[in-house]
Design an enzyme around this catalytic site. Structure first.
Site, mmCIF file in Angstrom:
data_model
loop_
_atom_site.group_PDB
_atom_site.id
_atom_site.type_symbol
_atom_site.label_atom_id
_atom_site.label_comp_id
_atom_site.label_asym_id
_atom_site.label_seq_id
_atom_site.Cartn_x
_atom_site.Cartn_y
_atom_site.Cartn_z
ATOM 1 N N ASP A 1 0.842 -1.194 0.000
ATOM 2 C CA ASP A 1 0.000 0.000 0.000
ATOM 3 C C ASP A 1 0.878 1.246 0.000
ATOM 4 O O ASP A 1 2.098 1.158 0.096
ATOM 5 C CB ASP A 1 -0.918 0.008 1.228
ATOM 6 C CG ASP A 1 -0.101 -0.008 2.524
ATOM 7 O OD1 ASP A 1 0.261 1.073 3.006
ATOM 8 O OD2 ASP A 1 0.184 -1.111 3.037
ATOM 9 N N ASP B 1 0.667 3.628 2.382
ATOM 10 C CA ASP B 1 0.476 4.217 3.696
ATOM 11 C C ASP B 1 -0.677 5.220 3.596
ATOM 12 O O ASP B 1 -1.629 4.979 2.876
ATOM 13 C CB ASP B 1 1.783 4.835 4.214
ATOM 14 C CG ASP B 1 1.823 4.942 5.735
ATOM 15 O OD1 ASP B 1 1.567 3.916 6.394
ATOM 16 O OD2 ASP B 1 2.112 6.022 6.251
#
Length: 290
Positions: free
Chosen positions: A210, A212
């Site tokens: 991802d 973040d």
């Protein structure tokens, strides 16, 4: 020359390797308590292997509660020479996209609730972690990853946070914009420091799941999407690991970067002042110098 034995510390699926011969789950007792789980041992292409689920099978240990000292001690007792950390991470860089792998070479340690050393009162030691990962081992991980068709980024700074919560937006932006970090995770510290104390070569393969919370188009971290990316990353991780035995070989010379000699001048406590009880606990990690 010594016999190579590769350990992989990873999550679900990374220890399920096709072709692992004489596979057996073994229990290893350590003076630092029980490791995260049993350790799967065997050989792959003639090279000894050990697979340790960092969070335990079924993901039972939080990042703070992973028994890092017991894990590293157990691997040392099994004769491991090289440790590959495979872990999920968030990315602070647009070009380090979910599904990519980053071969980490630096850390910023922001953890605060973990035991970070095998040494202490009665036997004080200071090892250098200026360069906390082994370039030789990192080279092998990069080569194996690219050969498996994975997008691999060589070099990056890993921000180790305590967790288990993910970052706030303010923290994410600070780590990215002001601290110059590239990825963020919760598990490589104190693991890397302890591996250095145990004179083990250590490499970190961070699998991006991802962006973040800093990314304006992705927003907050979504566990559902992370799990979906993790599933794909696990297959890539297995492919990378399968390529390591051929690259590292069944025998190895002393580490050219000195990882296996990190304690050479590190212990400061005078021999007559050392605590016998602590020395007994150090029988595996510091046997070479004690």
């Amino acid at each position: 020359m010594t016999q190579t034995k590769i350990a992989v510390i990873g999550g679900s699926g990374i220890y399920d390797i096709d072709g692992l011969e004489s596979a057996e789950w073994v229990t290893v007792e350590t003076p630092w308590g029980a490791p995260s789980d049993q350790i799967l041992t065997g050989s792959l292409d003639g090279v000894g292997m050990a697979f340790l689920p960092r969070h335990g099978r079924g993901h039972v240990h939080s990042p703070t509660e992973v028994p890092y000292r017991a894990n590293i001690d157990a691997l040392k007792r099994l004769g491991v020479t090289d440790v590959i950390s495979v872990s999920a991470c968030g990315s602070f860089r647009e070009n380090m996209a979910p599904g990519d792998f980053v071969i980490v070479d630096q850390f910023i340690d922001r953890t605060f609730a973990r035991e970070k050393s095998f040494f202490g009162t009665g036997c004080v030691a200071h090892v250098s972690v200026a360069h906390p990962t082994c370039p030789r081992l990192s080279d092998a991980c990069e080569t194996a990853g690219k050969a498996a068709g994975i997008t691999v980024h060589r070099g990056g700074t890993y921000l180790a946070m305590e967790g288990p919560q993910f970052s706030s937006l303010a923290e994410s932006k600070m780590y990215r914009e002001h601290w110059g970090c590239d990825v963020i995770g919760m598990t490589n510290m104190p693991e890397a420091k302890l591996a250095r104390e145990a004179e083990l070569c250590y490499a970190s393969v961070a699998m991006v799941t991802d962006y973040d919370s800093w990314h304006p188009d992705h927003g907050e971290v979504d566990v559902t999407s992370i799990i979906a990316t993790l599933t794909g990353n696990a297959e890539k991780g297995r492919s990378l690991v399968k390529g390591l035995p051929a690259l590292l070989g069944a025998e190895r010379a002393p580490c050219p970067h000195g990882c296996d000699r990190a304690l050479e001048f590190a212990i400061l406590t005078a021999p007559d002042k050392r605590d016998p009880a602590l020395l007994a606990k150090l029988d595996a990690v510091a046997a070479r110098v004690l």
